[in-house]
Scaffold this motif. Sequence first.
Motif, PDB file in Angstrom:
ATOM      1  N   GLY A 254       0.815  -1.213   0.000  1.00 49.12           N
ATOM      2  CA  GLY A 254       0.000   0.000   0.000  1.00 49.12           C
ATOM      3  C   GLY A 254       0.844   1.257   0.000  1.00 49.12           C
ATOM      4  O   GLY A 254       0.536   2.228  -0.703  1.00 49.12           O
ATOM      5  N   ASN A 255       1.931   1.242   0.752  1.00 49.06           N
ATOM      6  CA  ASN A 255       2.822   2.403   0.794  1.00 49.06           C
ATOM      7  C   ASN A 255       3.473   2.639  -0.564  1.00 49.06           C
ATOM      8  O   ASN A 255       3.650   3.780  -0.992  1.00 49.06           O
ATOM      9  N   ARG A 256       3.842   1.554  -1.233  1.00 55.87           N
ATOM     10  CA  ARG A 256       4.456   1.688  -2.556  1.00 55.87           C
ATOM     11  C   ARG A 256       3.458   2.254  -3.561  1.00 55.87           C
ATOM     12  O   ARG A 256       3.820   3.083  -4.395  1.00 55.87           O
ATOM     13  N   PHE A 257       2.216   1.803  -3.478  1.00 55.96           N
ATOM     14  CA  PHE A 257       1.205   2.333  -4.396  1.00 55.96           C
ATOM     15  C   PHE A 257       0.958   3.815  -4.121  1.00 55.96           C
ATOM     16  O   PHE A 257       0.857   4.622  -5.055  1.00 55.96           O
ATOM     17  N   LEU A 258       0.835   4.188  -2.843  1.00 60.71           N
ATOM     18  CA  LEU A 258       0.615   5.591  -2.499  1.00 60.71           C
ATOM     19  C   LEU A 258       1.796   6.450  -2.942  1.00 60.71           C
ATOM     20  O   LEU A 258       1.612   7.589  -3.389  1.00 60.71           O
TER      21      LEU A 258
END
Length: 201
Positions: free
Chosen positions: A7-11
Amino acid sequence: MSADFRGNRFLAAFSFLTIFPLTEQEDDAVDSLAYFPLVGFLLGCLLWACAHAFEEIFYATINALFIVSILTIVTRGHSLDGLAATLDGLARGRNARDIRAIMREDQRGSFGIMGLVLAIVAKYLLISQLIEARSFYSLLFFPTLGRWSMVCSAWFFPASQEEGFVGYPTLRDFWWATGVALLCSIPVSYTHLTLPTKRIV
């Protein structure tokens, strides 16, 4: 890989490619290349929705102008700036060191400006044709393909990753991004094969 890390990578990818600052953790941006096509698909969804919303209000040419403007604003003209920097570097640089130095300059030269004008005009004309032909699903695909091409550039030209950008993709990142781009192409291919479109003469 944990769900929180994904999720952090997508954000991080979404924040890097758009005007929406969803995260300020620069460390996550280094590993976010795998999610570039997914961000492109979301941008395509935005364009698709806007094209449908404006269809009954404006002519196709005006609709296309809104679509190009929305895409440029939402992405901060990121790819356009990269195109102008690349053209300036290739046109004025005599060697690899000169090209990199020119590309890092804040001001753009005549080659970069001409490239920007031609790119925007071409994008406007092509989107106008897609809207007039009611090929709205194509608006989902081309932002996805554009962001996937950024991953390909980072993968096949590792020298471009020196001094920053968002890191060098792993083999897993490259295939993940390629898989997302292929999946996003399915609705476009299906609709072109099954639904009639208006022919442009």
